[in-house]
Scaffold this motif. Structure first.
Motif, PDB file in Angstrom:
ATOM      1  N   ILE A 193      -2.660   0.735  14.104  1.00 25.46           N
ATOM      2  CA  ILE A 193      -3.808   0.556  13.489  1.00 25.46           C
ATOM      3  C   ILE A 193      -3.791  -0.664  12.597  1.00 25.46           C
ATOM      4  CG2 ILE A 193      -4.334   3.024  13.299  1.00 25.46           C
ATOM      5  CD1 ILE A 193      -2.386   3.360  11.082  1.00 25.46           C
ATOM      6  N   ASP A 194      -4.758  -0.977  11.996  1.00 25.22           N
ATOM      7  CA  ASP A 194      -4.812  -2.215  10.766  1.00 25.22           C
ATOM      8  C   ASP A 194      -4.429  -1.792   9.764  1.00 25.22           C
ATOM      9  OD1 ASP A 194      -5.101  -4.718   9.909  1.00 25.22           O
ATOM     10  OD2 ASP A 194      -7.451  -4.504   9.826  1.00 25.22           O
ATOM     11  N   PHE A 195      -2.803  -1.548   9.315  1.00 22.58           N
ATOM     12  CA  PHE A 195      -2.529  -0.903   8.196  1.00 22.58           C
ATOM     13  C   PHE A 195      -2.362  -1.774   7.087  1.00 22.58           C
ATOM     14  CE2 PHE A 195       1.890  -2.340   8.237  1.00 22.58           C
ATOM     15  CZ  PHE A 195       2.135  -2.850   9.696  1.00 22.58           C
ATOM     16  N   GLU A 196      -2.058  -3.059   7.066  1.00 22.97           N
ATOM     17  CA  GLU A 196      -2.112  -4.006   6.158  1.00 22.97           C
ATOM     18  C   GLU A 196      -3.238  -3.940   5.233  1.00 22.97           C
ATOM     19  OE1 GLU A 196       0.883  -5.542   5.367  1.00 22.97           O
ATOM     20  OE2 GLU A 196       1.959  -5.800   7.362  1.00 22.97           O
ATOM     21  N   PRO A 197      -3.353  -3.706   3.944  1.00 22.18           N
ATOM     22  CA  PRO A 197      -4.369  -3.486   3.112  1.00 22.18           C
ATOM     23  C   PRO A 197      -5.308  -5.009   3.606  1.00 22.18           C
ATOM     24  CG  PRO A 197      -2.437  -3.484   1.778  1.00 22.18           C
ATOM     25  CD  PRO A 197      -2.011  -3.882   3.106  1.00 22.18           C
ATOM     26  N   ARG A 198      -6.435  -4.621   3.446  1.00 23.47           N
ATOM     27  CA  ARG A 198      -7.520  -5.782   3.389  1.00 23.47           C
ATOM     28  C   ARG A 198      -7.851  -6.325   2.117  1.00 23.47           C
ATOM     29  NH1 ARG A 198     -10.792  -1.591   6.901  1.00 23.47           N
ATOM     30  NH2 ARG A 198      -9.424  -0.523   5.785  1.00 23.47           N
ATOM     31  N   LYS A 199      -8.237  -7.663   2.009  1.00 25.03           N
ATOM     32  CA  LYS A 199      -8.554  -7.926   0.791  1.00 25.03           C
ATOM     33  C   LYS A 199      -9.991  -7.341   0.295  1.00 25.03           C
ATOM     34  CE  LYS A 199      -5.073  -9.464  -0.297  1.00 25.03           C
ATOM     35  NZ  LYS A 199      -4.507  -8.715  -1.570  1.00 25.03           N
ATOM     36  N   LYS A 200     -10.463  -7.476  -1.117  1.00 22.68           N
ATOM     37  CA  LYS A 200     -11.740  -6.904  -1.349  1.00 22.68           C
ATOM     38  C   LYS A 200     -12.605  -6.979  -0.234  1.00 22.68           C
ATOM     39  CE  LYS A 200     -10.394  -6.624  -6.198  1.00 22.68           C
ATOM     40  NZ  LYS A 200     -11.082  -6.875  -7.358  1.00 22.68           N
ATOM     41  N   PRO A 201     -13.469  -6.273   0.119  1.00 15.28           N
ATOM     42  CA  PRO A 201     -14.351  -6.470   1.499  1.00 15.28           C
ATOM     43  C   PRO A 201     -15.652  -7.140   0.553  1.00 15.28           C
ATOM     44  CG  PRO A 201     -14.342  -4.274   0.770  1.00 15.28           C
ATOM     45  CD  PRO A 201     -13.185  -4.916  -0.017  1.00 15.28           C
ATOM     46  N   TYR A 257       0.696  -1.228   0.005  1.00 14.95           N
ATOM     47  CA  TYR A 257       0.070  -0.058  -0.222  1.00 14.95           C
ATOM     48  C   TYR A 257       0.944   1.226  -0.146  1.00 14.95           C
ATOM     49  CZ  TYR A 257       0.979   0.602   4.907  1.00 14.95           C
ATOM     50  OH  TYR A 257       1.836   0.822   6.112  1.00 14.95           O
ATOM     51  N   SER A 300      -4.281   0.511  -1.301  1.00 17.99           N
ATOM     52  CA  SER A 300      -3.785  -0.672  -1.794  1.00 17.99           C
ATOM     53  C   SER A 300      -3.198  -0.612  -2.963  1.00 17.99           C
ATOM     54  CB  SER A 300      -4.524  -1.909  -1.254  1.00 17.99           C
ATOM     55  OG  SER A 300      -5.502  -2.181  -2.261  1.00 17.99           O
ATOM     56  N   ILE A 323      -7.984   4.250   7.027  1.00 23.54           N
ATOM     57  CA  ILE A 323      -7.025   5.220   7.002  1.00 23.54           C
ATOM     58  C   ILE A 323      -7.004   6.295   6.063  1.00 23.54           C
ATOM     59  CG2 ILE A 323      -4.320   5.197   7.032  1.00 23.54           C
ATOM     60  CD1 ILE A 323      -4.367   2.387   8.051  1.00 23.54           C
ATOM     61  N   ASP A 338       1.580   6.910  14.475  1.00 27.69           N
ATOM     62  CA  ASP A 338       1.646   5.659  14.228  1.00 27.69           C
ATOM     63  C   ASP A 338       3.004   5.319  13.235  1.00 27.69           C
ATOM     64  OD1 ASP A 338      -0.500   4.046  15.256  1.00 27.69           O
ATOM     65  OD2 ASP A 338      -1.487   5.571  14.548  1.00 27.69           O
ATOM     66  N   TYR A 339       3.276   6.433  12.595  1.00 24.88           N
ATOM     67  CA  TYR A 339       4.579   6.455  11.610  1.00 24.88           C
ATOM     68  C   TYR A 339       5.602   7.318  11.924  1.00 24.88           C
ATOM     69  CZ  TYR A 339       1.527   3.483   8.658  1.00 24.88           C
ATOM     70  OH  TYR A 339       0.848   2.410   8.079  1.00 24.88           O
ATOM     71  N   THR A 395     -16.304  -2.509  -6.021  1.00 23.24           N
ATOM     72  CA  THR A 395     -15.529  -4.040  -5.945  1.00 23.24           C
ATOM     73  C   THR A 395     -14.708  -3.916  -4.975  1.00 23.24           C
ATOM     74  OG1 THR A 395     -14.407  -3.746  -7.652  1.00 23.24           O
ATOM     75  CG2 THR A 395     -16.334  -4.868  -8.069  1.00 23.24           C
ATOM     76  N   ASP A 396     -14.126  -2.929  -4.891  1.00 24.98           N
ATOM     77  CA  ASP A 396     -12.689  -2.514  -3.823  1.00 24.98           C
ATOM     78  C   ASP A 396     -12.724  -1.579  -2.699  1.00 24.98           C
ATOM     79  OD1 ASP A 396     -10.458  -3.669  -2.659  1.00 24.98           O
ATOM     80  OD2 ASP A 396      -9.051  -3.204  -4.235  1.00 24.98           O
ATOM     81  N   GLN A 435     -10.206   7.704  12.444  1.00 23.35           N
ATOM     82  CA  GLN A 435     -11.185   6.396  12.397  1.00 23.35           C
ATOM     83  C   GLN A 435     -12.380   6.318  13.299  1.00 23.35           C
ATOM     84  OE1 GLN A 435      -7.667   3.483  12.932  1.00 23.35           O
ATOM     85  NE2 GLN A 435      -7.959   2.813  10.758  1.00 23.35           N
TER      86      GLN A 435
END
Lengths: 556, 178, 104
Positions: C88-96, A82, A352, A347, A419-420, A398-399, A433
């Motif tokens: 935070i939950d920063f890793e990209p989620r797969k398509k919801p 991402y 992504s 966020i 956070d960063y 879709t995303d 959030q």
């Protein structure tokens, strides 16, 4: 859009080679960190809390599908899948390894992108209205001039070691979407009575610990004088800006301490000596750059009016998205689509690799191969036929890219925060959030209407909190995060700096405090047509302070 | 001579390479002994009698700190053999603008010298801003200058000394001359 | 006095690391070399200087920690975040499954 010629390609390639050599020498130990740091910063490489960070410029926010695909691919190959779009039309990668960065720069150069001057005390990435070249209210496209400024400012021998960073923004419409009055130089492209192009020039805007609204020092600067006048401003600043205190080193302080009138006199005197120099822009060159930004030939698509109306009636979700995220295009059969990077509870500004690729695909098919990055941390498809909106919406769905909240309370700007970021004092993203979740119900957001919340995790104000209708500044107090709230800020054509309400709120309290402010607004507005900012300007801070702190307010 | 002293020694460099430096720095003419070429601080230089400056058989250059104004020198430029502009730290960029003004605007034809924290990554900027010579002591800068590796780019996006407009190119673009 | 440990970021990838009792830089604070007196702090400082000089790490800092429930707990939030990563939950989620619009 602009395409590199051989000159540009050779220039960027040479810079990448130089940096490759510097990274090699750093990794081998030939360069110490003290020696390497200024070199890496010149190429947009920071060290943050968890890793290096690479900041890549998206000049004036314009991207092609191919470029966006490359940004996605870099996220996947060299990072953790991402990237983060920032408030200055840049993208940041949070996890690259140092040794990989030259390869990333190589890949960026393939698609005519770079990370030069995204850091350091130089002229930074020149930003522009993200609706440029498409908006119905635009007088002229500001991007050709932003591109000329980008070129002219690249590795400028005189202006690479200014007292502090220097930011220029350009807009070409009366309604300012580029926040030009919060920049070191703000340029308002307009036409005079004779129909000639020129600029209203503003200087000395800025945020940080001393927020200032820029001063208008020239109503109409002929376009041909853009580089000579900019040189005059930056030269006076370079010679006289303070270097004894980094918090007083921006041009806004020079304007403030010298006085607008006197500083303008100095700039004009410098300019008179430069006006007829090599910096004068020949009309032929302006035209040549302008050619790259010719509006695409958009076929007539009048069928869209009917199909759109039908589709909206059939699907309330789609209708809400069109009403909120699609703005008028200069061609009546088209719209400008804002792709929200603010999913409820998400966020702000993150995308992504897959989302970037999806946006690239959509742009290629449905938006003349063009994408914009906004300073509000969203993406924009500038040329979508009304007839294609339903298809585009379905693809975005879709995303998770179809959140119908552009300009609403959940369309929050937030810096990366603690956070960063190595400079931050408090977290920004988790606050964004929780606010987003609190107000995320579509009916509630819609009822509240236009409301810009902006959150910074330290006084450097990357999250633009000073100019949020509601601004939130995170500080550290006795080891705890504390959030100060400001009200009434704005960064459009009537730029104002928000006023601090009073004592700050803990992380647990801050969302409730925002809700009290919003409820107070809802209770006192004259009607839905009076948005938060208008209501605040009418009634002032008192009712909000009372709601936050009780009747015996600290303001008393 | 040990390697360390060699690295820390100040050397004078110009576009044609390293050269001997006839100048010494001194607080006043008296302090300079009988040196044939001397660089005085701005205040000392301005304090000299005009006649002494004109008739002296020694060359008297002037050193200008970043915070000092070049204005008092402007009507005397034709009598100054050398102006040294200081870079107390590489990131204090004021002397670039002064170089540009002295060479570009006011036609200073004497030697314009950069002194102080001169690093390899700024060499091209200095030459393009109008400096003729650089006083270098940084080891990496010395090494790279010895190897004629200036960290240059094949083109520039601004007018500057030592460059020429590209045929048919945009008015602001330049390529290295000759 | 509070316990101090030495932390830095690894040169090659910028990862946060802590100086272990075995003298190696490790990616976790567990097993870190603890300094409980001025002498030990001075030893940490010189180890940091040496590692910086050897170009192993950058941005070397002494931080305050406490022992809590048998684990080392950095006193500043900043250091806790350096230790455990973004909160935070920063890793990209797969398509919801659901779109953002209908999810609300």
């Amino acid at each position: 859009m602009y395409r590199y010629d051989e000159f540009d390609h050779a220039f960027v390639a040479a810079r990448v080679e130089q940096f490759k050599d510097q990274v090699q020498r750093r990794l081998s130990g030939e360069l110490t960190e003290d020696q390497f740091k200024p070199l890496r910063l010149m190429n947009g490489v920071y060290l943050q809390l968890h890793a290096y960070m690479l900041r890549v410029a998206v000049p004036y926010g314009t991207l092609s599908a191919k470029q966006m695909r490359k940004l996605g691919s870099i996220a996947r190959v060299y990072d953790r899948g991402y990237g983060h779009f920032t408030t200055r039309q840049n993208i940041q990668y949070n996890w690259p390894a140092l040794g990989d960065i030259p390869k990333i720069l190589d890949e960026l150069a393939e698609v005519e992108m770079h990370a030069m001057q995204t850091s350091g005390n130089c002229i930074r990435n020149v930003t522009a209205d993200h609706f440029a070249g498409a908006a119905a209210d635009e007088v002229a496209d500001p991007r050709p001039f932003a591109e000329i400024l980008r070129q002219w400012s690249s590795l400028h021998p005189e202006f690479s070691f200014l007292p502090r960073k220097f930011k220029i923004a350009v807009t070409g419409a009366e309604h300012d979407r580029a926040a030009i009055q919060t920049h070191d130089i703000g340029l308002h492209l307009k036409k005079n009575a004779a129909g000639e192009l020129g600029f209203g020039v503003y200087i000395g805007g800025g945020q940080g610990r001393t927020p200032m609204v820029a001063k208008n020092i020239r109503d109409f600067l002929p376009a041909e004088d853009l580089l000579s006048y900019t040189t005059a401003i930056v030269r006076v600043y370079n010679l006289h800006g303070r270097r004894d205190n980094k918090y007083k080193a921006r041009i806004k302080i020079l304007v403030h301490e010298t006085g607008t009138e006197e500083l303008t006199r100095q700039i004009e005197a410098e300019w008179r000596a430069l006006k007829e120099s090599d910096l004068k822009l020949p009309q032929g060159d302006i035209n040549a750059i302008d050619t790259y930004f010719r509006p695409p030939v958009l076929p007539e698509r009048p069928e869209g009016w009917g199909t759109l109306a039908v589709a909206k009636r059939a699907d309330a979700g789609f209708a809400a998205w069109v009403d909120q995220n699609v703005t008028p295009h200069r061609h009546p059969d088209y719209g400008v689509v804002t792709i929200s990077l603010k999913p409820i509870g998400g966020i702000p500004g993150d995308a992504s690799a897959e989302q970037m690729e999806l946006v690239a695909d959509i742009a290629e098919k449905f938006s003349q191969d063009e994408i914009r990055v906004s300073h509000e941390q969203n993406l924009v498809l500038p040329h979508v036929a009304l007839a294609d909106l339903r298809t585009v919406y379905d693809l975005l769905l879709t995303d998770g890219l179809a959140t119908a909240n552009a300009g609403l309370i959940t369309d929050i700007i937030a810096c990366p925060g603690l956070d960063y970021c190595a400079l931050a004092n408090a977290r920004s993203i988790p606050v964004a959030q929780r606010i987003s979740e609190r107000f995320g119900a579509p009916a509630r957001q819609s009822e509240i209407g236009d409301l810009k919340i902006k959150i910074s995790g330290c006084i450097n104000a990357c999250g633009h909190h000073h100019v949020g209708h509601i601004g939130i500044l995170g500080v550290e107090k006795k080891g705890e995060e504390l959030y100060q709230i400001t009200l009434g800020g704005s960064a459009d054509e009537i730029t104002t700096v928000g006023e601090i309400t009073g004592r700050g709120f803990s992380s647990e309290e801050v969302v409730d405090a925002i809700e009290k402010i919003v409820d107070t607004y809802l209770g006192l507005r004259t009607g839905r047509q009076e948005n938060f900012l208008a209501a605040y300007r009418r009634v002032g801070a008192a009712p909000f302070k009372e709601a936050l702190y009780g009747p015996v307010s600290r303001a008393a | 001579m040990s390697e360390t002293t060699e690295q820390n020694e100040k050397q004078l460099w110009g576009r044609e390479g390293f050269r001997n430096d006839p100048y010494i720095e001194a607080e006043s003419l008296d302090a300079a002994g009988d040196a044939p070429a001397v660089i005085l601080p701005l205040a000392a230089w301005l304090g000299l009698d005009d006649d002494i400056r004109r008739t002296s058989n020694r060359r008297i250059g002037v050193m200008v700190a970043p915070g000092e104004d070049i204005e008092p020198l402007l009507d005397k430029l034709d009598t100054i053999p050398l102006i040294a502009l200081q870079f107390p730290a590489f990131n204090d960029g004021r002397s670039y603008s002064k170089a540009e003004l002295l060479k570009g605007r006011h036609g200073f034809s004497g030697e314009l010298r950069a002194v102080g924290d001169v690093l390899i990554d700024q060499v091209v900027f200095m030459l393009r801003a109008g400096f003729d010579t650089l006083q270098v002591s940084n080891p990496i800068a010395l090494e790279r200058l010895n190897a004629s590796d200036l960290h240059d780019t094949p083109g520039y996006y601004q007018p500057g000394r030592g460059s020429a407009q590209t045929a048919g190119g945009y008015s602001w673009r330049r390529t290295p001359a000759g | 006095m509070t316990i101090k440990v030495l932390t830095a970021n690894r040169l090659t990838d910028g990862e946060a690391v802590w100086l272990g009792a075995d003298g190696e830089w490790r990616e976790t604070i567990e097993g870190a070399l603890l300094a409980r007196d001025a002498e030990a702090v001075a030893a940490l400082e010189s180890a940091g200087k040496a590692a910086l000089g050897a170009n192993l790490v950058v941005d070397v800092n002494l931080i305050d920690v406490e022992e809590r429930g048998g684990e080392l707990y950095p006193l500043r939030l900043r250091e806790r975040i350096r230790l455990s990563g973004p909160t935070i939950d920063f890793e990209p989620r797969k398509k919801p499954e659901n779109s953002a619009v209908s999810a609300a």
